[in-house]
Write an enzyme that holds these catalytic residues in place. Sequence first.
Site, PDB file in Angstrom:
ATOM      1  NE  ARG A 215      -3.495  -2.319   2.786  1.00  0.00           N
ATOM      2  CZ  ARG A 215      -3.166  -3.456   3.399  1.00  0.00           C
ATOM      3  NH1 ARG A 215      -1.953  -3.594   3.924  1.00  0.00           N
ATOM      4  NH2 ARG A 215      -4.028  -4.446   3.489  1.00  0.00           N
TER       5      ARG A 215
ATOM      6  CE  LYS B 106      -6.289  -1.468   5.060  1.00  0.00           C
ATOM      7  NZ  LYS B 106      -7.624  -1.812   4.523  1.00  0.00           N
TER       8      LYS B 106
ATOM      9  CG  HIS C 195      -5.286   0.439  -3.627  1.00  0.00           C
ATOM     10  ND1 HIS C 195      -4.626   0.262  -2.423  1.00  0.00           N
ATOM     11  CD2 HIS C 195      -6.299  -0.457  -3.620  1.00  0.00           C
ATOM     12  CE1 HIS C 195      -5.222  -0.682  -1.728  1.00  0.00           C
ATOM     13  NE2 HIS C 195      -6.234  -1.148  -2.435  1.00  0.00           N
TER      14      HIS C 195
ATOM     15  NE  ARG D  67      -3.177  -3.752  -1.328  1.00  0.00           N
ATOM     16  CZ  ARG D  67      -2.534  -4.501  -0.439  1.00  0.00           C
ATOM     17  NH1 ARG D  67      -1.208  -4.510  -0.430  1.00  0.00           N
ATOM     18  NH2 ARG D  67      -3.165  -5.234   0.449  1.00  0.00           N
TER      19      ARG D  67
ATOM     20  CG  HIS E 280      -5.574  -9.034   1.094  1.00  0.00           C
ATOM     21  ND1 HIS E 280      -5.649  -9.505  -0.203  1.00  0.00           N
ATOM     22  CD2 HIS E 280      -5.540  -7.678   0.984  1.00  0.00           C
ATOM     23  CE1 HIS E 280      -5.654  -8.488  -1.044  1.00  0.00           C
ATOM     24  NE2 HIS E 280      -5.589  -7.377  -0.349  1.00  0.00           N
TER      25      HIS E 280
ATOM     26  CE1 TYR F 298      -6.516  -7.189  -6.806  1.00  0.00           C
ATOM     27  CE2 TYR F 298      -6.219  -8.498  -4.826  1.00  0.00           C
ATOM     28  CZ  TYR F 298      -6.284  -7.271  -5.450  1.00  0.00           C
ATOM     29  OH  TYR F 298      -6.115  -6.124  -4.715  1.00  0.00           O
TER      30      TYR F 298
END
Length: 299
Positions: free
Chosen positions: A150, A174, A245, A248, A271, A280
């Site tokens: 990110r 995150k 992004h 990404r 993730h 994806y």
Amino acid sequence: MARVLGDYERHLTSERNLAPLTVTAYSKDIAALLDHAHRLGFTEVAELDLRTLRSWLAKQQTMGRSRTTLARRATAARVFTAWLARTGRVPSDVGSSLGSPKPHQTLPSVLRVDEARELIATATALADDGSPVGLRDVAMLELLYATGMRVGELCGLDIDDLDRDRNVVRVFGKGRKERTVPFGQPAAQALDTWLVRGRAPLARAGSGPALFLGARGGRIDQRAVRTLVHQRIADVPGAPDLGPHGLRHTAATHLLEGGADLRSVQELLGHASLATTQRYTHVTTDRLRSAYRQAHPRA
């Protein structure tokens, strides 16, 4: 209610270590929920009930909010009521049975492999003058595409996060969750060139350990990286307009198309849920279907 909201913001910041933008988004959602409850005559969070939560979401729907926004706000409400119950502010978690509309699954735009190659080549050509900023830009683009990290993770990197012996980088995602992501030789060479020839001319007394620096010598910010990516992708004929992004998404798609398994890509991208990574596969399946229609005589 205002006091409880302040306590919740501190919880998100200090205990969950969420990014400032995430804290702001959650706080705004809960502030809107509490304002809705106040307009209904409630004065304490203990008075919140499932009907109030549902009426708040219904009001958002009548205001034309998208399914994605409604789903996010329902999640914010559930997380908030769970925290209220866990900390003893309410006797039970009234949001545990709150449903939410499933957001539409939109396929992310990505670059083709040749477009990604052209993106890096164009940035490299522009850096031929040896300018520190040009060398930095190439290194950032290479690393974004190589790792799928990110933009906030990229800006937060320090020099010591790089392990050049193993060609891996330590990334804090995150919630400050740490993961180790490999990168290839092109990215390694671009990073070496930046560190040896580009970083020193930009460094100042307050630069600290930041891996990537802005024009004034401070840690580079996300806006500058977004501007760079948009500018360089605009130089690629026919490429969709993407930000960091989008790179990404591109990295994830190319990994899966190259044979990487979903669990590995999930780990590389950081993730929390495999379902996030699975989106994806829709992109790769869509491309496979397109190729089938073009090539098979009975398609």
